[in-house]
Design a protein around this motif. Sequence first.
Motif: not given
Length: 208
Positions: A71-79, A81-86, A181-189
């Motif tokens: 779970g912690a790995f998912q959260i860190a990876g999601g963050i 990915l979110f920054l990259f989507g932005l 796709m950037g918007l979708l990436v942030t949503a996925l994050a």
Amino acid sequence: MLSNIAHDFILLFAVIDPVGSLPLFLSVTRRYSPEKKAAIALRAAFYSALIMLGFLLVGQMLLHAIGIRLGAFQIAGGIVLFLFGLQMIFKPEQEEYTGGHSEPGHDVAVFPLAIPSLASPGALTAIIILTDNRLHPPIEQSITALLMLMVLLFAWLLMRAADRIFKLLGENGTAVLVRVMGLLVTALAVEICIEGLASLHWLTLPPD
């Protein structure tokens, strides 16, 4: 057995998302020659395969050894990915098609194509889950590895056809697609972070 293979393939295709990685490839290689684009596509697929095979073999043991929960790995990876989507959404227009990060020594095949696009946090997490040593014997883990390589092969074929796809879309169409796709990436994050939080039981409500 076949249903499990189909399930794993669909899951890996969704989290690796070769189609979703295509706009990013078009963006960071726009100013490169066809020969260099082909080399970048091959390296991106190769590096992604190495990273994901490494996680398949030792990812679960590594996380367990240093005390990191999935779970912690998912959260860190999601963050991340979110920054990259932005960045995909708000990158200034004049920087969009310059070949991406052009500083000396930087290889766009590694970042952002291999990580975090193809070998994304969601893909690495899925690989660890699908090859859980407690639940899956070596033969099943080998099948999962083969399915993963098949998805990456498809991603490589798409990147090799990027120029023809770009001709169909045009520069403006590609710019729009990158931002969508950037918007979708942030949503996925955000989804990845929510799943990570839920798996850590931080959002679990007490029973009535």
